[in-house]
Write a protein that holds these residues in place. Structure first.
Motif, PDB file in Angstrom:
ATOM      1  N   LYS A  20       0.831  -1.204   0.000  1.00  0.00           N
ATOM      2  CA  LYS A  20       0.000   0.000   0.000  1.00  0.00           C
ATOM      3  C   LYS A  20       0.865   1.255   0.000  1.00  0.00           C
ATOM      4  CE  LYS A  20      -3.788  -0.341   2.280  1.00  0.00           C
ATOM      5  NZ  LYS A  20      -4.801  -0.398   3.368  1.00  0.00           N
ATOM      6  N   LEU A  21       1.978   1.212   0.701  1.00  0.00           N
ATOM      7  CA  LEU A  21       2.891   2.353   0.693  1.00  0.00           C
ATOM      8  C   LEU A  21       3.430   2.604  -0.711  1.00  0.00           C
ATOM      9  CD1 LEU A  21       4.884   1.789   4.009  1.00  0.00           C
ATOM     10  CD2 LEU A  21       3.318   3.674   3.504  1.00  0.00           C
ATOM     11  N   TYR A  22       3.817   1.540  -1.405  1.00  0.00           N
ATOM     12  CA  TYR A  22       4.323   1.714  -2.774  1.00  0.00           C
ATOM     13  C   TYR A  22       3.240   2.307  -3.669  1.00  0.00           C
ATOM     14  CZ  TYR A  22       6.534   0.852  -7.253  1.00  0.00           C
ATOM     15  OH  TYR A  22       7.086   1.028  -8.505  1.00  0.00           O
ATOM     16  N   ILE A  23       2.027   1.793  -3.563  1.00  0.00           N
ATOM     17  CA  ILE A  23       0.907   2.292  -4.367  1.00  0.00           C
ATOM     18  C   ILE A  23       0.715   3.789  -4.147  1.00  0.00           C
ATOM     19  CG2 ILE A  23      -1.613   2.212  -4.620  1.00  0.00           C
ATOM     20  CD1 ILE A  23      -1.349  -0.820  -3.787  1.00  0.00           C
ATOM     21  N   ILE A  24       0.671   4.197  -2.887  1.00  0.00           N
ATOM     22  CA  ILE A  24       0.411   5.594  -2.544  1.00  0.00           C
ATOM     23  C   ILE A  24       1.539   6.502  -3.005  1.00  0.00           C
ATOM     24  CG2 ILE A  24       0.259   7.195  -0.583  1.00  0.00           C
ATOM     25  CD1 ILE A  24      -1.385   5.018   0.868  1.00  0.00           C
ATOM     26  N   PHE A 100      -4.101  13.519  -3.073  1.00  0.00           N
ATOM     27  CA  PHE A 100      -3.338  13.523  -4.310  1.00  0.00           C
ATOM     28  C   PHE A 100      -3.662  14.760  -5.143  1.00  0.00           C
ATOM     29  CE2 PHE A 100      -4.186   9.266  -2.840  1.00  0.00           C
ATOM     30  CZ  PHE A 100      -2.917   8.712  -2.802  1.00  0.00           C
ATOM     31  N   GLY A 101      -2.688  15.190  -5.908  1.00  0.00           N
ATOM     32  CA  GLY A 101      -2.823  16.365  -6.759  1.00  0.00           C
ATOM     33  C   GLY A 101      -1.447  16.957  -6.993  1.00  0.00           C
ATOM     34  N   THR A 102      -1.239  17.614  -8.126  1.00  0.00           N
ATOM     35  CA  THR A 102       0.081  18.116  -8.497  1.00  0.00           C
ATOM     36  C   THR A 102       0.705  18.971  -7.409  1.00  0.00           C
ATOM     37  OG1 THR A 102      -0.571  18.105 -10.826  1.00  0.00           O
ATOM     38  CG2 THR A 102       1.364  19.420 -10.235  1.00  0.00           C
ATOM     39  N   ARG A 103      -0.079  19.857  -6.816  1.00  0.00           N
ATOM     40  CA  ARG A 103       0.443  20.784  -5.812  1.00  0.00           C
ATOM     41  C   ARG A 103       0.007  20.452  -4.390  1.00  0.00           C
ATOM     42  NH1 ARG A 103       2.608  25.331  -8.142  1.00  0.00           N
ATOM     43  NH2 ARG A 103       2.247  25.549 -10.382  1.00  0.00           N
ATOM     44  N   SER A 104      -0.730  19.372  -4.222  1.00  0.00           N
ATOM     45  CA  SER A 104      -1.308  19.128  -2.895  1.00  0.00           C
ATOM     46  C   SER A 104      -1.172  17.690  -2.409  1.00  0.00           C
ATOM     47  CB  SER A 104      -2.796  19.503  -2.911  1.00  0.00           C
ATOM     48  OG  SER A 104      -3.493  18.736  -3.886  1.00  0.00           O
ATOM     49  N   TRP A 105      -0.368  16.858  -3.089  1.00  0.00           N
ATOM     50  CA  TRP A 105      -0.245  15.477  -2.640  1.00  0.00           C
ATOM     51  C   TRP A 105       0.482  15.418  -1.297  1.00  0.00           C
ATOM     52  CZ3 TRP A 105       4.743  14.144  -1.790  1.00  0.00           C
ATOM     53  CH2 TRP A 105       5.745  14.786  -2.529  1.00  0.00           C
ATOM     54  N   GLY A 106       0.172  14.385  -0.544  1.00  0.00           N
ATOM     55  CA  GLY A 106       0.870  14.220   0.719  1.00  0.00           C
ATOM     56  C   GLY A 106       0.162  13.255   1.645  1.00  0.00           C
ATOM     57  N   LEU A 107       0.887  12.801   2.640  1.00  0.00           N
ATOM     58  CA  LEU A 107       0.321  11.930   3.662  1.00  0.00           C
ATOM     59  C   LEU A 107      -0.512  12.752   4.635  1.00  0.00           C
ATOM     60  CD1 LEU A 107       3.568   9.928   4.412  1.00  0.00           C
ATOM     61  CD2 LEU A 107       1.504   8.950   3.383  1.00  0.00           C
ATOM     62  N   ARG A 108      -1.567  12.157   5.129  1.00  0.00           N
ATOM     63  CA  ARG A 108      -2.305  12.800   6.207  1.00  0.00           C
ATOM     64  C   ARG A 108      -1.455  12.740   7.479  1.00  0.00           C
ATOM     65  NH1 ARG A 108      -7.227  13.988   4.186  1.00  0.00           N
ATOM     66  NH2 ARG A 108      -8.056  12.639   2.523  1.00  0.00           N
ATOM     67  N   LYS A 109      -1.714  13.647   8.396  1.00  0.00           N
ATOM     68  CA  LYS A 109      -0.844  13.814   9.563  1.00  0.00           C
ATOM     69  C   LYS A 109      -0.679  12.525  10.354  1.00  0.00           C
ATOM     70  CE  LYS A 109      -1.672  18.765  10.190  1.00  0.00           C
ATOM     71  NZ  LYS A 109      -2.203  19.819  11.101  1.00  0.00           N
ATOM     72  N   GLU A 110      -1.774  11.807  10.565  1.00  0.00           N
ATOM     73  CA  GLU A 110      -1.682  10.577  11.356  1.00  0.00           C
ATOM     74  C   GLU A 110      -0.836   9.525  10.651  1.00  0.00           C
ATOM     75  OE1 GLU A 110      -5.451   9.106  12.536  1.00  0.00           O
ATOM     76  OE2 GLU A 110      -5.988  10.883  13.711  1.00  0.00           O
ATOM     77  N   ALA A 111      -0.964   9.446   9.324  1.00  0.00           N
ATOM     78  CA  ALA A 111      -0.174   8.475   8.565  1.00  0.00           C
ATOM     79  C   ALA A 111       1.308   8.828   8.623  1.00  0.00           C
ATOM     80  CB  ALA A 111      -0.652   8.425   7.115  1.00  0.00           C
ATOM     81  N   GLY A 159       4.928  18.559   0.189  1.00  0.00           N
ATOM     82  CA  GLY A 159       5.116  17.143  -0.101  1.00  0.00           C
ATOM     83  C   GLY A 159       6.581  16.750  -0.061  1.00  0.00           C
ATOM     84  N   LEU A 160       7.441  17.595  -0.628  1.00  0.00           N
ATOM     85  CA  LEU A 160       8.877  17.317  -0.598  1.00  0.00           C
ATOM     86  C   LEU A 160       9.403  17.301   0.835  1.00  0.00           C
ATOM     87  CD1 LEU A 160      10.240  19.413  -3.609  1.00  0.00           C
ATOM     88  CD2 LEU A 160       9.956  16.928  -3.480  1.00  0.00           C
ATOM     89  N   GLN A 161       8.838  18.136   1.688  1.00  0.00           N
ATOM     90  CA  GLN A 161       9.249  18.134   3.088  1.00  0.00           C
ATOM     91  C   GLN A 161       8.906  16.801   3.755  1.00  0.00           C
ATOM     92  OE1 GLN A 161      11.027  20.514   4.885  1.00  0.00           O
ATOM     93  NE2 GLN A 161      11.339  21.315   2.822  1.00  0.00           N
ATOM     94  N   GLN A 162       7.770  16.213   3.391  1.00  0.00           N
ATOM     95  CA  GLN A 162       7.424  14.896   3.932  1.00  0.00           C
ATOM     96  C   GLN A 162       8.412  13.833   3.448  1.00  0.00           C
ATOM     97  OE1 GLN A 162       3.344  13.832   3.164  1.00  0.00           O
ATOM     98  NE2 GLN A 162       2.553  15.283   4.674  1.00  0.00           N
ATOM     99  N   ILE A 163       8.753  13.883   2.169  1.00  0.00           N
ATOM    100  CA  ILE A 163       9.738  12.936   1.638  1.00  0.00           C
ATOM    101  C   ILE A 163      11.066  13.107   2.366  1.00  0.00           C
ATOM    102  CG2 ILE A 163      11.028  12.225  -0.414  1.00  0.00           C
ATOM    103  CD1 ILE A 163       8.055  11.518  -0.515  1.00  0.00           C
ATOM    104  N   SER A 164      11.453  14.347   2.610  1.00  0.00           N
ATOM    105  CA  SER A 164      12.692  14.633   3.330  1.00  0.00           C
ATOM    106  C   SER A 164      12.665  14.041   4.736  1.00  0.00           C
ATOM    107  CB  SER A 164      12.909  16.147   3.403  1.00  0.00           C
ATOM    108  OG  SER A 164      14.037  16.463   4.192  1.00  0.00           O
ATOM    109  N   THR A 165      11.544  14.186   5.416  1.00  0.00           N
ATOM    110  CA  THR A 165      11.405  13.635   6.768  1.00  0.00           C
ATOM    111  C   THR A 165      11.598  12.123   6.763  1.00  0.00           C
ATOM    112  OG1 THR A 165       9.901  15.403   7.457  1.00  0.00           O
ATOM    113  CG2 THR A 165       9.819  13.349   8.711  1.00  0.00           C
ATOM    114  N   LEU A 166      11.031  11.457   5.770  1.00  0.00           N
ATOM    115  CA  LEU A 166      11.139   9.996   5.701  1.00  0.00           C
ATOM    116  C   LEU A 166      12.540   9.556   5.284  1.00  0.00           C
ATOM    117  CD1 LEU A 166       7.650   9.266   4.129  1.00  0.00           C
ATOM    118  CD2 LEU A 166       8.357   8.960   6.506  1.00  0.00           C
TER     119      LEU A 166
END
Length: 217
Positions: A20-24, A100-111, A159-166
């Motif tokens: 599911k992580l890969y899919i998302i 999901f969306g070009t400028r708005s994709w990202g994980l929800r806070k709890e995820a 979104g890039l900040q989330q990727i950076s965190t991970l």
């Protein structure tokens, strides 16, 4: 309608598995439709893989493993391979964890909190990130400048900040710019190769070739 098309109902399991992580994360980069465009009874989930059939097939394989139904693979125009399926149950499940969306994709806070916690392994996080780098990542090697990088670009700063965190959780040092992330340096690229890598053959080959040019001290 879904049963008529696929012969079975999807199996929706609660939680963030590796598949599911890969899919998302792949949909963060190459998702077919942003959340804001979803209309009633047209809950489409999918990716636009460009010319990379192996990327589309990998995504389909992960999807089938997770939900026990197989998205459709088709080519639209030139070098536009797509994989998609329409399911309200799956749409609701995926959007429980992300938007999901070009400028708005990202994980929800709890995820996001769960992924950076000790409850999820570095290996599973890396597998999810592979989906993102399969979609938006590239290998950049400039021999004359001795520049070797794995980069990913996006206009979505948050979104890039989330990727950076991970990436930080995995222990891969990197730089974040206005519209991109860059991983460089032999140690970091080797760690990227080990824990994330690419599922796309041409990108994986380029990564291996680039790393092989480092001189071992």
């Amino acid at each position: 309608m879904f049963m008529d098309l696929h012969g079975r109902s999807p199996k929706v399991r609660f939680g963030l598995s590796r598949s599911k992580l890969y899919i998302i994360f792949a949909m963060f980069g190459d998702g077919l439709r942003p959340t804001s465009q979803t209309k009633q009874r047209t809950h489409i989930i999918g990716i636009a893989a460009g010319k990379d059939r192996d990327f589309a097939e990998n995504w389909i394989s992960e999807f089938e493993q997770e939900y026990s139904v197989r998205p459709t693979l088709r080519t639209v125009g030139v070098n536009n391979i797509q994989a998609s399926i329409s399911s309200l149950d799956i749409w609701n499940d995926i959007h429980r964890y992300a938007t999901f969306g070009t400028r708005s994709w990202g994980l929800r806070k709890e995820a996001l909190r769960r992924l950076i916690s000790d409850k999820v392994s570095r290996t599973d996080v890396g597998y999810g990130l592979r989906g993102f780098f399969d979609a938006d990542g590239s290998v950049k090697y400039q021999a004359k400048r001795s520049s070797r990088q794995v980069t990913a670009t996006s206009v979505n700063w948050e979104g890039l900040q989330q990727i950076s965190t991970l990436l930080g959780k995995i222990g891969i040092r990197h730089s974040v710019y206005e519209d991109s992330i860059a991983i460089f340096g032999r140690r970091n690229l080797l760690e990227y190769q080990k824990t994330i890598g690419f599922g796309i053959a041409r990108k994986n080959e380029a990564l291996n070739n680039m790393i092989s040019t480092f001189r071992v001290q």
